[in-house]
Design a protein around this motif. Structure first.
Motif, PDB file in Angstrom:
ATOM      1  N   GLU A 108      32.175  37.576  57.309  1.00  0.00           N
ATOM      2  CA  GLU A 108      32.793  38.910  57.354  1.00  0.00           C
ATOM      3  C   GLU A 108      32.175  39.701  56.205  1.00  0.00           C
ATOM      4  OE1 GLU A 108      36.391  39.766  58.723  1.00  0.00           O
ATOM      5  OE2 GLU A 108      35.926  38.394  60.374  1.00  0.00           O
ATOM      6  N   VAL A 119      32.309  46.108  54.147  1.00  0.00           N
ATOM      7  CA  VAL A 119      32.065  47.379  54.847  1.00  0.00           C
ATOM      8  C   VAL A 119      32.379  48.562  53.935  1.00  0.00           C
ATOM      9  CG1 VAL A 119      32.793  48.837  56.768  1.00  0.00           C
ATOM     10  CG2 VAL A 119      32.600  46.378  57.090  1.00  0.00           C
ATOM     11  N   SER A 120      33.510  48.469  53.240  1.00  0.00           N
ATOM     12  CA  SER A 120      33.883  49.573  52.354  1.00  0.00           C
ATOM     13  C   SER A 120      34.790  49.083  51.243  1.00  0.00           C
ATOM     14  CB  SER A 120      34.569  50.689  53.146  1.00  0.00           C
ATOM     15  OG  SER A 120      35.761  50.213  53.709  1.00  0.00           O
ATOM     16  N   MET A 146      29.729  40.940  62.053  1.00  0.00           N
ATOM     17  CA  MET A 146      28.604  41.761  62.510  1.00  0.00           C
ATOM     18  C   MET A 146      28.290  41.422  63.972  1.00  0.00           C
ATOM     19  SD  MET A 146      24.902  42.136  60.692  1.00  0.00           S
ATOM     20  CE  MET A 146      24.369  40.479  61.060  1.00  0.00           C
ATOM     21  N   THR A 158      37.391  46.288  52.672  1.00  0.00           N
ATOM     22  CA  THR A 158      37.402  46.104  54.123  1.00  0.00           C
ATOM     23  C   THR A 158      36.146  45.322  54.486  1.00  0.00           C
ATOM     24  OG1 THR A 158      38.503  48.224  54.419  1.00  0.00           O
ATOM     25  CG2 THR A 158      37.426  47.288  56.355  1.00  0.00           C
ATOM     26  N   HIS A 159      36.338  44.261  55.281  1.00  0.00           N
ATOM     27  CA  HIS A 159      35.225  43.435  55.747  1.00  0.00           C
ATOM     28  C   HIS A 159      35.193  43.441  57.262  1.00  0.00           C
ATOM     29  CE1 HIS A 159      36.009  41.782  51.725  1.00  0.00           C
ATOM     30  NE2 HIS A 159      34.753  41.412  51.714  1.00  0.00           N
ATOM     31  N   SER A 160      34.031  43.139  57.798  1.00  0.00           N
ATOM     32  CA  SER A 160      33.921  43.077  59.247  1.00  0.00           C
ATOM     33  C   SER A 160      32.831  42.090  59.647  1.00  0.00           C
ATOM     34  CB  SER A 160      33.601  44.471  59.785  1.00  0.00           C
ATOM     35  OG  SER A 160      33.471  44.422  61.170  1.00  0.00           O
TER      36      SER A 160
END
Ligand code: SF4
Ligand code: SF4
Length: 96
Positions: A17, A20-21, A92, A88-90
């Motif tokens: 993860e 992202v921000s 890919m 914030t993680h995401s």
């Protein structure tokens, strides 16, 4: 979406993860995330004066920034240690 998946040493699938921000309004500049990040992603910088709120004290003159997001390995450590839940993680998507 199909997320990019890595493998653990034991061969189990693991989904990184990526960062992202980072919410600089809630960041208190404590540096915990910087200490645990195994890559060269984060940088503690001076906060611009126009970003200072009246209720901020001198400890909050510094703010964490994402300076090199492409070096993130998606370990999530920064988010786990942040006392203010700034990250914030995401995952890919495959092919992104
Ligand atoms: S997810 Fe891991 S590598 Fe990426 S910025 Fe956070 S601590 Fe660093
Ligand atoms: S751990 Fe959270 S509050 Fe502390 S510097 Fe990092 S982002 Fe800011």
């Amino acid at each position: 979406m199909d997320a990019y998946t890595a493998l653990t040493r034991g061969g189990s699938p693991w989904t990184p993860e990526f960062v992202v921000s980072l919410n600089q309004k809630t960041c208190i500049g404590c540096g915990r995330c910087y200490k645990v990040c195994p890559r060269d992603v984060l940088s503690l910088e001076d906060r611009d004066e126009e970003d200072m709120d009246e209720d901020m004290d001198e400890d909050q003159m510094s703010v964490m920034t994402i300076k090199n997001a492409m070096d993130c390995i998606g370990c999530g450590a920064c988010g786990r240690v942040c006392p203010k839940n700034c990250y914030t993680h995401s995952a890919m998507p495959v092919g992104a």
